[in-house]
Scaffold this motif. Structure first.
Motif, PDB file in Angstrom:
ATOM      1  N   GLU A 262      43.460  52.535  36.578  1.00 17.16           N
ATOM      2  CA  GLU A 262      43.442  53.602  37.575  1.00 17.16           C
ATOM      3  C   GLU A 262      44.392  54.498  37.270  1.00 17.16           C
ATOM      4  O   GLU A 262      45.430  54.108  36.750  1.00 17.16           O
ATOM      5  N   LYS A 263      44.170  55.743  37.494  1.00 20.41           N
ATOM      6  CA  LYS A 263      44.841  56.744  37.275  1.00 20.41           C
ATOM      7  C   LYS A 263      45.394  57.735  38.250  1.00 20.41           C
ATOM      8  O   LYS A 263      44.347  57.908  39.338  1.00 20.41           O
ATOM      9  N   LEU A 264      46.591  58.430  38.244  1.00 23.46           N
ATOM     10  CA  LEU A 264      46.924  59.345  39.100  1.00 23.46           C
ATOM     11  C   LEU A 264      46.739  60.809  38.828  1.00 23.46           C
ATOM     12  O   LEU A 264      47.573  60.805  37.393  1.00 23.46           O
ATOM     13  N   ILE A 265      46.377  61.810  39.589  1.00 20.96           N
ATOM     14  CA  ILE A 265      46.433  62.921  38.761  1.00 20.96           C
ATOM     15  C   ILE A 265      47.708  63.817  39.427  1.00 20.96           C
ATOM     16  O   ILE A 265      47.758  63.939  40.725  1.00 20.96           O
ATOM     17  N   ASP A 266      48.657  64.030  38.588  1.00 27.25           N
ATOM     18  CA  ASP A 266      50.041  64.409  39.103  1.00 27.25           C
ATOM     19  C   ASP A 266      49.715  65.931  39.362  1.00 27.25           C
ATOM     20  O   ASP A 266      48.753  66.483  39.238  1.00 27.25           O
ATOM     21  N   SER A 267      51.020  66.277  39.692  1.00 30.70           N
ATOM     22  CA  SER A 267      51.158  67.814  40.077  1.00 30.70           C
ATOM     23  C   SER A 267      50.596  68.865  39.312  1.00 30.70           C
ATOM     24  O   SER A 267      50.242  70.127  39.636  1.00 30.70           O
ATOM     25  N   ASN A 268      50.743  68.475  38.084  1.00 26.25           N
ATOM     26  CA  ASN A 268      50.561  69.490  37.003  1.00 26.25           C
ATOM     27  C   ASN A 268      48.896  69.052  36.408  1.00 26.25           C
ATOM     28  O   ASN A 268      48.578  69.795  35.693  1.00 26.25           O
ATOM     29  N   GLY A 269      48.136  68.266  37.422  1.00 27.92           N
ATOM     30  CA  GLY A 269      46.729  68.131  36.964  1.00 27.92           C
ATOM     31  C   GLY A 269      46.480  67.143  35.780  1.00 27.92           C
ATOM     32  O   GLY A 269      45.491  67.208  35.337  1.00 27.92           O
ATOM     33  N   HIS A 270      47.470  66.340  35.189  1.00 26.79           N
ATOM     34  CA  HIS A 270      47.388  65.488  34.309  1.00 26.79           C
ATOM     35  C   HIS A 270      47.192  64.227  34.857  1.00 26.79           C
ATOM     36  O   HIS A 270      47.685  63.807  35.979  1.00 26.79           O
ATOM     37  N   ALA A 271      46.507  63.242  34.141  1.00 30.51           N
ATOM     38  CA  ALA A 271      46.129  61.922  34.518  1.00 30.51           C
ATOM     39  C   ALA A 271      47.115  60.910  34.018  1.00 30.51           C
ATOM     40  O   ALA A 271      47.589  61.157  32.847  1.00 30.51           O
ATOM     41  N   GLN A 272      47.992  60.213  34.955  1.00 32.01           N
ATOM     42  CA  GLN A 272      49.012  59.144  34.710  1.00 32.01           C
ATOM     43  C   GLN A 272      48.563  57.634  34.834  1.00 32.01           C
ATOM     44  O   GLN A 272      48.057  57.685  35.865  1.00 32.01           O
ATOM     45  N   ALA A 273      48.802  56.905  34.161  1.00 35.29           N
ATOM     46  CA  ALA A 273      48.501  55.557  34.568  1.00 35.29           C
ATOM     47  C   ALA A 273      49.168  55.128  35.861  1.00 35.29           C
ATOM     48  O   ALA A 273      50.461  55.492  36.219  1.00 35.29           O
ATOM     49  N   LEU A 274      48.323  54.624  36.898  1.00 38.57           N
ATOM     50  CA  LEU A 274      48.921  54.359  38.191  1.00 38.57           C
ATOM     51  C   LEU A 274      49.172  52.820  38.484  1.00 38.57           C
ATOM     52  O   LEU A 274      49.746  52.320  39.424  1.00 38.57           O
ATOM     53  N   GLY A 275      48.582  51.821  37.451  1.00 39.47           N
ATOM     54  CA  GLY A 275      48.694  50.481  37.898  1.00 39.47           C
ATOM     55  C   GLY A 275      47.580  50.139  38.958  1.00 39.47           C
ATOM     56  O   GLY A 275      46.831  50.888  39.233  1.00 39.47           O
ATOM     57  N   GLU A 276      47.847  48.844  39.299  1.00 40.63           N
ATOM     58  CA  GLU A 276      46.716  48.434  40.190  1.00 40.63           C
ATOM     59  C   GLU A 276      47.087  48.754  41.689  1.00 40.63           C
ATOM     60  O   GLU A 276      48.063  48.153  42.402  1.00 40.63           O
ATOM     61  N   LEU A 277      46.381  49.718  42.025  1.00 43.37           N
ATOM     62  CA  LEU A 277      46.462  50.253  43.527  1.00 43.37           C
ATOM     63  C   LEU A 277      45.224  49.660  44.367  1.00 43.37           C
ATOM     64  O   LEU A 277      45.655  48.861  45.306  1.00 43.37           O
ATOM     65  N   PHE A 278      44.229  49.750  43.992  1.00 40.00           N
ATOM     66  CA  PHE A 278      42.911  49.189  44.849  1.00 40.00           C
ATOM     67  C   PHE A 278      42.334  48.133  43.957  1.00 40.00           C
ATOM     68  O   PHE A 278      41.808  47.104  44.908  1.00 40.00           O
ATOM     69  N   GLY A 279      42.563  47.666  42.789  1.00 39.32           N
ATOM     70  CA  GLY A 279      41.941  46.556  42.512  1.00 39.32           C
ATOM     71  C   GLY A 279      40.441  46.642  42.075  1.00 39.32           C
ATOM     72  O   GLY A 279      39.801  47.521  42.410  1.00 39.32           O
TER      73      GLY A 279
END
Length: 410
Positions: A262-279
């Motif tokens: 699971e990845k987060l698209i940050d404010s710069n438009g880049h994908a960052q590892a998010l960890g287990e959010l939804f599973g």
């Protein structure tokens, strides 16, 4: 199908000058007899196993089966049921990389020869994690062709998906009752905020993750993805060819899940590892709604060995939960049997870091998660009443596909 796997990745780096062969790094070539025995000691029969393609397929029509012949004979003796993983993140040197248009037909020839050599094998993964392979090879510059190019990514996706289709057809021509476990990484992209551009990027990535499976299963892609494919060189006639194929009837959809999926698209438009959010439950559900195939949890592990048992139970509870909603989940896998090497850096360089993710360490001593998995298997096998057979699950899913196709065309 409770399973484990032998980690078998073999991508090349530095323009093919060296190869990260995980079977060598993890000691399987030396300890393969012990490894097979450990599978049975855990109470398991099913094993995801990737024969070393780069060592077997020596050239057009040339194969060296010596190592695998011994392994296959021991599998039969131990009553191990392999899920044969024919292409796992790499190619033989003579094929170079996934930009090579010869790859699909060369791999189809290999699959046909493999099936003739081992006619008793029924379960296959033709190409492992097509999306991850294309992304890390052609878009992120990590393996194989090591490019960072959208057009190269589309070429890799096309070749990987076409290879998988042709391999499934080749295997089925030799063994009509073959069953295919199409393992893919369960990905998800979450926008960090309601900013329209960030949401657009996340929506694009959430469609792009499906591209290889859409082509494999002949599912029309989202119109944005259709434009993307055409823009980056996919001929219209090739897209039409994919839409005319149907290899779904005997296919199980494997969805892999790790804490970095699971990845987060940050404010710069880049994908960052998010960890287990939804599973796994939520993400695998998205894949099921799209493809309506029987499912298998085909890979998971935890980099922190102390947390392995907790992670195992979390994944198993996800499987139980989704099955309660009527989704036909027919298998679960802890990957892999032993610890791995340098996966914490995605095999970017040979540092020799041992990643303690296995059911056993590299001395072949059990880790706590190995004992927990053995316990889980024992508990479940004591209560198999009401569990549908593999054939029943395949038939039910095929009926669902037919109904969905009729609804779509209507």
């Amino acid at each position: 199908m409770f399973a484990t796997g032998i980690e078998c990745s073999y991508p090349t780096l530095e323009a093919g000058r060296w190869r990260m062969d995980q079977m060598a790094a993890c000691g399987h070539y030396r300890h393969w007899r012990t490894d097979l025995r450990l599978v049975r000691d855990l109470g398991l029969r099913y094993l995801r196993y990737g024969p070393p393609l780069h060592l077997i397929h020596r050239g057009p029509g040339q194969y060296d089966w010596a190592f695998l012949d011994e392994v296959a004979a021991e599998m039969q003796r131990l009553d191990i049921v392999p899920i044969m993983d024919l292409c796992h993140f790499g190619l033989p040197d003579w094929l170079q990389n996934f930009q090579n248009p010869e790859v699909p037909h060369a791999l189809a020839d290999y699959a046909r020869a493999f099936t003739r050599r081992y006619p008793w094998v029924r379960l296959y993964t033709p190409v492992n994690e097509m999306y991850v392979c294309a992304k890390l090879s052609a878009l992120e510059g990590v393996w194989n062709e090591q490019t960072r190019d959208e057009r190269a990514f589309v070429i890799a996706v096309r070749h990987l998906a076409k290879a998988s289709v042709l391999m499934m057809q080749a295997i089925a021509s030799e063994r009509p009752d073959a069953v295919f476990v199409n393992s893919e990484s369960g990905e998800f992209y979450q926008p960090c905020c309601p900013d329209p551009e960030i949401r657009r990027i996340a929506a694009f990535e959430n469609e792009r993750r499906f591209l290889p499976l859409d082509l494999l299963y002949g599912r029309p892609v989202h119109e944005d993805m259709r434009d993307y494919l055409l823009q980056h060189g996919m001929p219209a006639e090739e897209y039409a060819w994919f839409m005319q194929q149907d290899v779904r009837r005997r296919a199980i959809l494997g969805v892999d899940y790790y804490e970095w999926n699971e990845k987060l698209i940050d404010s710069n438009g880049h994908a960052q590892a998010l960890g287990e959010l939804f599973g796994w439950y939520a993400i695998a559900g998205q894949y099921y709604q799209r493809y309506r195939r029987p499912m298998m949890h085909t890979e998971t592990n935890r980099m922190d060995a102390r947390d392995g048992p907790r992670w195992l139970w979390r994944q198993w509870h996800n499987v139980e939960l989704i099955r309660q909603t009527g989704v036909p989940v027919v298998g679960f896998t802890w990957y892999s049997l032993t610890d791995q090497v340098d996966w914490d850096i995605a095999l970017r360089e040979p540092l020799g870091n041992v990643n303690p993710v296995g059911l056993f360490d590299l001395n072949r001593d059990p880790r706590p998660v190995g004992l927990a998995y053995q316990h889980l298997v024992g508990l479940f096998q004591a209560d198999l009443a009401g569990v549908p057979s593999l054939e029943a699950a395949l038939e039910a899913a095929s009926e669902a596909v037919t109904k969905e196709a009729k609804r779509f065309h209507a």
